[in-house]
Scaffold this active site. Sequence first.
Site, PDB file in Angstrom:
ATOM      1  N   GLY A  53      62.666   4.650  48.581  1.00 22.74           N
ATOM      2  CA  GLY A  53      63.829   4.011  49.178  1.00 22.74           C
ATOM      3  C   GLY A  53      65.153   4.693  48.911  1.00 22.74           C
ATOM      4  O   GLY A  53      66.192   4.173  49.293  1.00 22.74           O
ATOM      5  N   CYS A  91      64.135   3.755  79.923  1.00 23.64           N
ATOM      6  CA  CYS A  91      64.609   2.637  80.738  1.00 23.64           C
ATOM      7  C   CYS A  91      64.982   1.433  79.888  1.00 23.64           C
ATOM      8  O   CYS A  91      64.407   0.353  80.020  1.00 23.64           O
ATOM      9  CB  CYS A  91      63.536   2.260  81.742  1.00 23.64           C
ATOM     10  SG  CYS A  91      63.086   3.666  82.753  1.00 23.64           S
ATOM     11  N   GLU A  92      65.912   1.628  78.978  1.00 22.15           N
ATOM     12  CA  GLU A  92      66.408   0.562  78.102  1.00 22.15           C
ATOM     13  C   GLU A  92      67.856   0.890  77.834  1.00 22.15           C
ATOM     14  O   GLU A  92      68.168   2.041  77.488  1.00 22.15           O
ATOM     15  CB  GLU A  92      65.722   0.639  76.727  1.00 22.15           C
ATOM     16  CG  GLU A  92      64.288   0.237  76.654  1.00 22.15           C
ATOM     17  CD  GLU A  92      64.083  -1.256  76.693  1.00 22.15           C
ATOM     18  OE1 GLU A  92      64.974  -2.001  76.254  1.00 22.15           O
ATOM     19  OE2 GLU A  92      63.027  -1.669  77.182  1.00 22.15           O
ATOM     20  N   GLU A 108      58.237   7.024  44.603  1.00 20.07           N
ATOM     21  CA  GLU A 108      57.625   7.338  45.902  1.00 20.07           C
ATOM     22  C   GLU A 108      58.657   7.652  46.971  1.00 20.07           C
ATOM     23  O   GLU A 108      58.771   6.937  47.963  1.00 20.07           O
ATOM     24  CB  GLU A 108      56.793   6.133  46.353  1.00 20.07           C
ATOM     25  CG  GLU A 108      55.801   5.650  45.332  1.00 20.07           C
ATOM     26  CD  GLU A 108      55.101   4.361  45.756  1.00 20.07           C
ATOM     27  OE1 GLU A 108      55.780   3.378  46.103  1.00 20.07           O
ATOM     28  OE2 GLU A 108      53.873   4.354  45.754  1.00 20.07           O
ATOM     29  N   PRO A 109      59.402   8.736  46.814  1.00 20.06           N
ATOM     30  CA  PRO A 109      60.395   9.060  47.844  1.00 20.06           C
ATOM     31  C   PRO A 109      59.718   9.594  49.107  1.00 20.06           C
ATOM     32  O   PRO A 109      58.800  10.416  49.030  1.00 20.06           O
ATOM     33  CB  PRO A 109      61.233  10.168  47.191  1.00 20.06           C
ATOM     34  CG  PRO A 109      60.281  10.826  46.227  1.00 20.06           C
ATOM     35  CD  PRO A 109      59.369   9.740  45.728  1.00 20.06           C
ATOM     36  N   TYR A 166      60.699   9.258  59.566  1.00 17.40           N
ATOM     37  CA  TYR A 166      60.597   8.091  60.450  1.00 17.40           C
ATOM     38  C   TYR A 166      61.052   8.368  61.882  1.00 17.40           C
ATOM     39  O   TYR A 166      61.501   7.453  62.568  1.00 17.40           O
ATOM     40  CB  TYR A 166      61.355   6.888  59.855  1.00 17.40           C
ATOM     41  CG  TYR A 166      60.902   6.578  58.435  1.00 17.40           C
ATOM     42  CD1 TYR A 166      59.626   6.066  58.212  1.00 17.40           C
ATOM     43  CD2 TYR A 166      61.706   6.853  57.336  1.00 17.40           C
ATOM     44  CE1 TYR A 166      59.184   5.821  56.922  1.00 17.40           C
ATOM     45  CE2 TYR A 166      61.266   6.617  56.044  1.00 17.40           C
ATOM     46  CZ  TYR A 166      59.998   6.099  55.842  1.00 17.40           C
ATOM     47  OH  TYR A 166      59.564   5.871  54.569  1.00 17.40           O
TER      48      TYR A 166
HETATM   49  C1  LIG Z   1      58.150   3.136  52.728  1.00 20.26           C
HETATM   50  C2  LIG Z   1      57.730   3.163  51.323  1.00 20.26           C
HETATM   51  C3  LIG Z   1      58.155   4.195  50.497  1.00 20.26           C
HETATM   52  C4  LIG Z   1      59.101   5.276  50.957  1.00 20.26           C
HETATM   53  O1  LIG Z   1      60.341   4.806  51.335  1.00 20.26           O
HETATM   54  P1  LIG Z   1      61.512   5.862  51.642  1.00 20.26           P
HETATM   55  O2  LIG Z   1      62.636   5.005  52.079  1.00 20.26           O
HETATM   56  O3  LIG Z   1      61.013   6.768  52.708  1.00 20.26           O
HETATM   57  O4  LIG Z   1      61.759   6.592  50.372  1.00 20.26           O
HETATM   58  C5  LIG Z   1      57.688   4.220  49.202  1.00 20.26           C
HETATM   59  N1  LIG Z   1      56.838   3.281  48.743  1.00 20.26           N
HETATM   60  C6  LIG Z   1      56.401   2.272  49.520  1.00 20.26           C
HETATM   61  C7  LIG Z   1      55.449   1.289  48.970  1.00 20.26           C
HETATM   62  C8  LIG Z   1      56.821   2.172  50.829  1.00 20.26           C
HETATM   63  O5  LIG Z   1      56.397   1.168  51.584  1.00 20.26           O
END
Ligand SMILES: *Cc1c(COP(=O)(O)O)cnc(C)c1O
Length: 463
Positions: free
Chosen positions: A278, A391-392, A320-321, A421
């Site tokens: 995140g 078309c939006e 978890e980036p 994303y």
């Molecule tokens: C989406 C997600 C991430 C990655 O989020 P980012 O915003 O891309 O860093 C990490 N862990 C989990 C469990 C997620 O669902």
Amino acid sequence: MSRSAHPAGPRHADVLPEGHYSAPPADLNSLDPKVWSQTVGRNADGVATVGGLDVTALAEEFGTPAYFLDEDDFRARCRAWAEAFGKDADVFYAGKAFLSRAIVRWLHEEGLNLDVCSGTELATALSAGMPAGRIAFHGNNKSEDEILRAVEVGVGRIVLDSFQEIVRVAHIAHSLGKRQRVQIRVTVGVEAHTHEFIATAHEDQKFGIALAGGQAAEAVRRALKLDGLELIGIHSHIGSQIFDMAGFEVSARRVVQLLAEVRDEHGVELPEIDLGGGLGIAYTSDDDPREPHEIAKALNEIVSRECEAAGLRTPRISVEPGRAIVGPSAFTLYEVGTIKPLEGLRTYVSVDGGMSDNIRTALYDAEYSVALVSRTSDAEPMLVRVVGKHCESGDIVVRDAFLPADLAPGDLVAVPATGAYCRSMASNYNHALRPPVVAVRDGEARVIVRRETEEDLLRLDVG
Ligand SMILES: *Cc1c(COP(=O)(O)O)cnc(C)c1O
């Protein structure tokens, strides 16, 4: 985000409308290194380059729209995260941000681990040689087939997301004569977005098991009893595009509290915690993301402090980036089509893609920036909205930005920071053919995901 509604500086209309924009940049030709990947620049003719290749040549060879992924930039970010967290922690790249076999190989080479959220993401990872032990399997509704496959191949961990899943994974592992390493995903009552976080009432969501009301403690109780499971830790993921570490602080504190409760009740010190992903990136020059080493330092300090206070050994941390690694590494290249000036409002600039290659603006009101990249211009800034060809009326790529007033059909514009994303959420709306991802490095460009063809599309249509 602090953005003024009434910018100073040159204007193309007497009254500028309300909007999320700051003053036009002093130099429309500059490519801010904060939002562009590290090898992007301009050559002597003013044409933007990436990895030593100019975008007009790239457009000629690969067409538009297309995503160009700066391999050196991607690898440098992987290394920065791995080095920042060191050998006593684990970095899992969140594959959902963007996953392909080349990406998996680069991650493997750079020593990162990988998060997947579906059987097919798992298949992609395995097919490119990621060792199963370095894969974590996530998701709030994993099917039995997905779980079976994950346990069979021996993924490093499955992150359990519900009470049913605790039983399901235990049962499948047991039937295979295995003991599956698992974490339990908890919701800590914190939801963070960008510059803010909200510390109450966010148990109301589909992910995880709430700490509130003792549910997470109950999940631990059940998981510890099942011999198909080896409970290695607790997982928490609080949101996305976060700049403020305060949300992580609350989350870490609550997770450590749970570890202390588990120790008190069961005499077990769970060895790992995962604080999720995140971390925010710069989509525009107004964003100020933190560097991986600052994030690592902050998280390590929070966890050690909380553990010390609770009399616990400091667990192994993982993060978890997704976005923070791949987001800044790519841009989308478009060709400008029709241009429609709306007097007193803004100029609508249509490009040859749109919500099919970048849904984030429509989906979350995401902010992006844009630049003219096939040439430089000294024309004055005009306020534009970059829109797609779908078309939006919500088919917006960049809601508010400035481009030079002499912009013309056939010019190339690029939107930076589209590595995360965008391709992974791309769709075939209006039967758009999903764009290719082209990796660029040291003067060489290589397609890693090819452009979809009419034939690809029609092959699925078997009626
Ligand atoms: C989406 C997600 C991430 C990655 O989020 P980012 O915003 O891309 O860093 C990490 N862990 C989990 C469990 C997620 O669902």
